[in-house]
Design a protein around this motif. Structure first.
Motif, PDB file in Angstrom:
ATOM      1  N   GLU A  45       0.826  -1.212   0.000  1.00 44.61           N
ATOM      2  CA  GLU A  45       0.000   0.000   0.000  1.00 44.61           C
ATOM      3  C   GLU A  45       0.859   1.261   0.000  1.00 44.61           C
ATOM      4  O   GLU A  45       0.496   2.271  -0.599  1.00 44.61           O
ATOM      5  CB  GLU A  45      -0.917   0.013   1.223  1.00 44.61           C
ATOM      6  CG  GLU A  45      -2.065  -0.963   1.132  1.00 44.61           C
ATOM      7  CD  GLU A  45      -2.847  -1.066   2.436  1.00 44.61           C
ATOM      8  OE1 GLU A  45      -2.607  -0.274   3.365  1.00 44.61           O
ATOM      9  OE2 GLU A  45      -3.712  -1.955   2.513  1.00 44.61           O
ATOM     10  N   ASP A  46       1.998   1.192   0.687  1.00 45.98           N
ATOM     11  CA  ASP A  46       2.906   2.340   0.762  1.00 45.98           C
ATOM     12  C   ASP A  46       3.836   2.438  -0.443  1.00 45.98           C
ATOM     13  O   ASP A  46       4.630   3.366  -0.541  1.00 45.98           O
ATOM     14  CB  ASP A  46       3.743   2.277   2.044  1.00 45.98           C
ATOM     15  CG  ASP A  46       2.909   2.488   3.293  1.00 45.98           C
ATOM     16  OD1 ASP A  46       1.762   2.986   3.175  1.00 45.98           O
ATOM     17  OD2 ASP A  46       3.401   2.164   4.391  1.00 45.98           O
ATOM     18  N   GLY A  47       3.778   1.441  -1.338  1.00 44.99           N
ATOM     19  CA  GLY A  47       4.664   1.438  -2.497  1.00 44.99           C
ATOM     20  C   GLY A  47       6.092   1.061  -2.152  1.00 44.99           C
ATOM     21  O   GLY A  47       7.010   1.279  -2.938  1.00 44.99           O
ATOM     22  N   ALA A  48       6.287   0.474  -0.982  1.00 46.71           N
ATOM     23  CA  ALA A  48       7.629   0.049  -0.549  1.00 46.71           C
ATOM     24  C   ALA A  48       7.914  -1.349  -1.102  1.00 46.71           C
ATOM     25  O   ALA A  48       6.990  -2.139  -1.309  1.00 46.71           O
ATOM     26  CB  ALA A  48       7.710   0.042   0.974  1.00 46.71           C
ATOM     27  N   PRO A  49       9.170  -1.657  -1.321  1.00 45.24           N
ATOM     28  CA  PRO A  49       9.498  -2.983  -1.855  1.00 45.24           C
ATOM     29  C   PRO A  49       9.267  -4.087  -0.822  1.00 45.24           C
ATOM     30  O   PRO A  49       9.433  -3.869   0.378  1.00 45.24           O
ATOM     31  CB  PRO A  49      10.981  -2.874  -2.213  1.00 45.24           C
ATOM     32  CG  PRO A  49      11.503  -1.775  -1.349  1.00 45.24           C
ATOM     33  CD  PRO A  49      10.365  -0.826  -1.131  1.00 45.24           C
ATOM     34  N   ILE A  50       8.885  -5.255  -1.304  1.00 42.40           N
ATOM     35  CA  ILE A  50       8.751  -6.433  -0.458  1.00 42.40           C
ATOM     36  C   ILE A  50      10.163  -6.994  -0.282  1.00 42.40           C
ATOM     37  O   ILE A  50      10.849  -7.254  -1.277  1.00 42.40           O
ATOM     38  CB  ILE A  50       7.836  -7.492  -1.119  1.00 42.40           C
ATOM     39  CG1 ILE A  50       6.458  -6.923  -1.415  1.00 42.40           C
ATOM     40  CG2 ILE A  50       7.772  -8.751  -0.274  1.00 42.40           C
ATOM     41  CD1 ILE A  50       5.639  -6.528  -0.211  1.00 42.40           C
ATOM     42  N   PRO A  51      10.626  -7.171   0.954  1.00 46.15           N
ATOM     43  CA  PRO A  51      12.001  -7.652   1.147  1.00 46.15           C
ATOM     44  C   PRO A  51      12.174  -9.089   0.661  1.00 46.15           C
ATOM     45  O   PRO A  51      11.248  -9.900   0.755  1.00 46.15           O
ATOM     46  CB  PRO A  51      12.203  -7.559   2.665  1.00 46.15           C
ATOM     47  CG  PRO A  51      10.842  -7.552   3.248  1.00 46.15           C
ATOM     48  CD  PRO A  51       9.937  -6.953   2.215  1.00 46.15           C
ATOM     49  N   ILE A  75       5.498 -17.709   1.386  1.00 48.15           N
ATOM     50  CA  ILE A  75       4.509 -16.672   1.121  1.00 48.15           C
ATOM     51  C   ILE A  75       4.537 -16.340  -0.367  1.00 48.15           C
ATOM     52  O   ILE A  75       5.593 -16.121  -0.943  1.00 48.15           O
ATOM     53  CB  ILE A  75       4.829 -15.380   1.928  1.00 48.15           C
ATOM     54  CG1 ILE A  75       4.915 -15.658   3.424  1.00 48.15           C
ATOM     55  CG2 ILE A  75       3.816 -14.289   1.610  1.00 48.15           C
ATOM     56  CD1 ILE A  75       3.606 -15.994   4.088  1.00 48.15           C
ATOM     57  N   ASP A  76       3.366 -16.280  -0.979  1.00 48.24           N
ATOM     58  CA  ASP A  76       3.254 -15.903  -2.389  1.00 48.24           C
ATOM     59  C   ASP A  76       3.281 -14.374  -2.480  1.00 48.24           C
ATOM     60  O   ASP A  76       2.283 -13.711  -2.211  1.00 48.24           O
ATOM     61  CB  ASP A  76       1.958 -16.449  -2.969  1.00 48.24           C
ATOM     62  CG  ASP A  76       1.746 -16.072  -4.426  1.00 48.24           C
ATOM     63  OD1 ASP A  76       2.689 -15.528  -5.057  1.00 48.24           O
ATOM     64  OD2 ASP A  76       0.643 -16.316  -4.940  1.00 48.24           O
ATOM     65  N   VAL A  77       4.432 -13.827  -2.835  1.00 56.14           N
ATOM     66  CA  VAL A  77       4.583 -12.371  -2.877  1.00 56.14           C
ATOM     67  C   VAL A  77       3.893 -11.737  -4.079  1.00 56.14           C
ATOM     68  O   VAL A  77       3.740 -10.517  -4.126  1.00 56.14           O
ATOM     69  CB  VAL A  77       6.067 -11.934  -2.829  1.00 56.14           C
ATOM     70  CG1 VAL A  77       6.711 -12.368  -1.528  1.00 56.14           C
ATOM     71  CG2 VAL A  77       6.829 -12.449  -4.028  1.00 56.14           C
ATOM     72  N   THR A  78       3.442 -12.542  -5.026  1.00 59.61           N
ATOM     73  CA  THR A  78       2.763 -11.968  -6.188  1.00 59.61           C
ATOM     74  C   THR A  78       1.420 -11.357  -5.805  1.00 59.61           C
ATOM     75  O   THR A  78       0.845 -10.613  -6.583  1.00 59.61           O
ATOM     76  CB  THR A  78       2.556 -13.011  -7.303  1.00 59.61           C
ATOM     77  OG1 THR A  78       1.727 -14.077  -6.814  1.00 59.61           O
ATOM     78  CG2 THR A  78       3.885 -13.576  -7.782  1.00 59.61           C
ATOM     79  N   LYS A  79       0.929 -11.645  -4.594  1.00 62.75           N
ATOM     80  CA  LYS A  79      -0.334 -11.063  -4.134  1.00 62.75           C
ATOM     81  C   LYS A  79      -0.144  -9.615  -3.680  1.00 62.75           C
ATOM     82  O   LYS A  79      -1.103  -8.942  -3.364  1.00 62.75           O
ATOM     83  CB  LYS A  79      -0.908 -11.878  -2.974  1.00 62.75           C
ATOM     84  CG  LYS A  79      -1.249 -13.299  -3.335  1.00 62.75           C
ATOM     85  CD  LYS A  79      -1.976 -14.054  -2.253  1.00 62.75           C
ATOM     86  CE  LYS A  79      -1.466 -13.870  -0.871  1.00 62.75           C
ATOM     87  NZ  LYS A  79      -2.067 -14.748   0.130  1.00 62.75           N
ATOM     88  N   TYR A  80       1.097  -9.154  -3.625  1.00 60.73           N
ATOM     89  CA  TYR A  80       1.388  -7.824  -3.094  1.00 60.73           C
ATOM     90  C   TYR A  80       2.123  -6.973  -4.132  1.00 60.73           C
ATOM     91  O   TYR A  80       3.234  -6.513  -3.902  1.00 60.73           O
ATOM     92  CB  TYR A  80       2.226  -7.939  -1.814  1.00 60.73           C
ATOM     93  CG  TYR A  80       1.601  -8.897  -0.849  1.00 60.73           C
ATOM     94  CD1 TYR A  80       0.516  -8.511  -0.077  1.00 60.73           C
ATOM     95  CD2 TYR A  80       2.069 -10.205  -0.740  1.00 60.73           C
ATOM     96  CE1 TYR A  80      -0.077  -9.400   0.792  1.00 60.73           C
ATOM     97  CE2 TYR A  80       1.471 -11.087   0.129  1.00 60.73           C
ATOM     98  CZ  TYR A  80       0.396 -10.689   0.888  1.00 60.73           C
ATOM     99  OH  TYR A  80      -0.202 -11.578   1.742  1.00 60.73           O
TER     100      TYR A  80
END
Length: 128
Positions: A45-51, A75-80
């Motif tokens: 939501e904040d547009g920050a990268p997923i580590p 965790i499936d990071v494609t959801k974010y």
């Protein structure tokens, strides 16, 4: 309600500030998924990268975690993906026709944009 004799304190080393407590190992593992997904939703939501996840062996060498138990949560990071942004691209007609045909026969892709995003993520994940 009986008092607990102990609880499982959990920290996710790849996500600064992601801490929680579970009543037992099963509870802690279930809560790990919820906590990680909650952090990822906020980051997206904040547009920050997923580590990116580091290897457990790297974290295990850190003296801060001496004597700790480890668990890996997939965790499936494609959801974010964060907010969608419009993009104007040029592709050869043959390639565009193949993409259209693929999307037509693979409804899980939902659209050309979805297909291109999935393909890009696959390539980028291989490059780690």
């Amino acid at each position: 309600m009986p008092l607990l004799s102990h609880a499982w304190g959990v920290e996710v080393p790849d996500i600064p500030g992601c801490y929680f407590v579970g009543d037992d190992l099963d509870d802690a593992t279930a809560m790990a998924r919820e906590a990680i997904e909650g952090h990822f939703e906020i980051l997206a939501e904040d547009g920050a990268p997923i580590p990116s996840a580091q290897k457990v062996t790297l974290h295990a060498t850190n003296p801060k975690y001496a004597g700790c138990m480890w668990a890996v949560v997939d965790i499936d990071v494609t959801k974010y993906p964060g907010k969608a942004q419009k993009l104007n691209i040029t592709l050869p007609g043959y390639l565009l026709n193949r993409i259209n045909e693929y999307v037509l026969h693979h409804p899980e892709e939902k659209s050309r944009s979805g297909f291109l995003a999935s393909a890009a993520l696959k390539v980028l994940q291989q490059d780690r």
